[in-house]
Design a protein around this motif. Structure first.
Motif, short mmCIF file in Angstrom:
data_model
loop_
_atom_site.label_atom_id
_atom_site.label_comp_id
_atom_site.label_asym_id
_atom_site.label_seq_id
_atom_site.Cartn_x
_atom_site.Cartn_y
_atom_site.Cartn_z
N THR A 121 0.96 -1.21 0.08
CA THR A 121 0.09 0.14 -0.17
C THR A 121 0.94 1.27 0.13
O THR A 121 0.48 2.08 -0.71
N CYS B 74 -6.19 2.61 -4.67
CA CYS B 74 -5.68 1.60 -3.81
C CYS B 74 -6.67 0.46 -3.56
O CYS B 74 -6.37 -0.53 -3.53
N THR B 75 -7.78 1.17 -3.29
CA THR B 75 -8.85 0.07 -3.19
C THR B 75 -9.31 -0.84 -4.37
O THR B 75 -9.22 -2.29 -4.37
N TYR C 221 -6.29 -3.23 -4.56
CA TYR C 221 -6.36 -4.11 -3.51
C TYR C 221 -7.41 -5.33 -3.83
O TYR C 221 -7.41 -6.48 -3.29
N LEU C 222 -8.61 -5.07 -4.81
CA LEU C 222 -9.59 -5.95 -4.96
C LEU C 222 -9.12 -6.71 -6.38
O LEU C 222 -9.17 -7.86 -6.43
N LEU D 290 -8.99 -10.25 3.32
CA LEU D 290 -9.10 -9.12 2.55
C LEU D 290 -10.04 -8.06 3.34
O LEU D 290 -9.88 -7.01 3.54
N ILE D 291 -11.18 -8.75 3.71
CA ILE D 291 -12.15 -8.11 4.47
C ILE D 291 -11.54 -7.33 5.81
O ILE D 291 -11.89 -6.33 6.04
N TYR E 226 -8.63 -4.74 5.22
CA TYR E 226 -8.78 -3.46 4.56
C TYR E 226 -8.62 -2.37 5.41
O TYR E 226 -7.96 -1.38 4.91
N CYS F 37 -5.15 -1.20 6.09
CA CYS F 37 -4.68 -0.84 4.72
C CYS F 37 -4.94 0.91 4.76
O CYS F 37 -4.28 1.36 4.10
N VAL F 38 -6.23 1.07 4.92
CA VAL F 38 -6.88 2.56 4.86
C VAL F 38 -5.95 3.21 5.79
O VAL F 38 -5.41 4.36 5.40
N TYR G 148 -11.65 -2.50 12.28
CA TYR G 148 -12.33 -1.23 11.73
C TYR G 148 -12.35 -0.05 12.41
O TYR G 148 -12.16 1.11 11.83
#
Length: 256
Positions: free
Chosen positions: A68, A111-112, A115-116, A145-146, A149, A152-153, A232
């Motif tokens: 990232t 980046c999202t 990422y996907l 990945l969930i 995420y 990574c943000v 989160y």
């Protein structure tokens, strides 16, 4: 701000460094699957399967952080050479907060997508050319990945804050490495005497990347709903803090 984001989106779409980095990552994925498929034709080769292909992602989530940062660096490279356009934008009357948020949201979108898209390419190629292990690797990949995420943000927000305001990728990377990887260890050390620091260390993203293995399979930090929520809250809350810090820094900074 929407017009500024459109111009930033156009600029990033034509960013050769970013394009080349994405192509290199895609090329490495294709090469890996091709090598596994080629050697999978030989008797006794036990690695030409989907579990081994996905293993690098869901057992090395900490590797997503530097990746990232690489994309953030390429999207914000040579920022000192772009001081004149930034100065023109400010002189034109665009608020500095709108400039900062607009650029960050475009980077977050790119980046999202990366990422996907990169795991999606890996999944498609592995499905087509490798043996299906059916050992839960599809679940592990999606779960990794969930849960990863928001972390990574958080990494992206730190990278953007320092690289954009300092104007040099190397000068921006050093404080990022300290905040993400070194600070949790310092908190744990201080936590030996002051328990509040031990609790703070548990909220650091780097503390949430550990894995455990047993007969039931792989266990992520965020396997439970409570810990997923903590990921989160930590990732997005930390991102909000560094967004505010980056905007404050930009407002106080002299633009030449």
């Amino acid at each position: 701000m929407l017009n500024y984001m459109k111009s930033e989106w156009y600029r990033q779409r034509n960013n050769r460094g970013l394009q080349n980095t994405i192509l290199v990552c895609l090329g490495l994925i294709i090469l890996m699957v091709a090598v596994l498929a080629f050697f999978g034709r030989r008797p006794g080769f036990a690695y030409a399967n989907t579990y081994f292909a996905f293993n690098g992602i869901f057992t090395s989530m900490s590797g997503i952080f530097p990746l990232t940062l690489v994309f953030a660096g390429f999207m914000e490279n040579n920022s000192r050479n772009r001081q004149s356009p930034l100065k023109n934008s400010v002189a034109f009357g665009i608020p500095r907060s709108s400039i900062y948020l607009g650029k960050f949201l475009v980077q977050l979108l790119i980046c999202t997508l990366v990422y996907l898209i990169l795991p999606a390419v890996l999944v498609c190629l592995s499905w087509l050319f490798l043996e299906h292990s059916n050992e839960g690797e599809w679940y592990y990949l999606a779960h990794a990945l969930i849960g990863g995420y928001p972390l990574c943000v958080f990494m992206l927000s730190i990278g953007f804050c320092f690289i954009f305001n300092i104007g040099n990728s190397i000068s921006g990377i050093l404080p990022i490495l300290f905040i993400v990887y070194i600070l949790p260890y310092l908190f744990r050390f201080l936590g030996m005497k002051y328990p509040i620091f031990s609790e703070a260390a548990e909220w650091c993203p780097a503390s949430m990347l550990g894995l455990s293995f047993d007969n039931a399979g792989i266990h992520f930090y965020w396997d439970t709903p409570i810990r997923m929520l903590r990921c989160y809250l930590s990732g997005l809350g930390g991102a909000l803090i560094f967004l505010c810090a980056g905007i404050f820094w930009l407002k106080k900074r002299e633009i030449r």
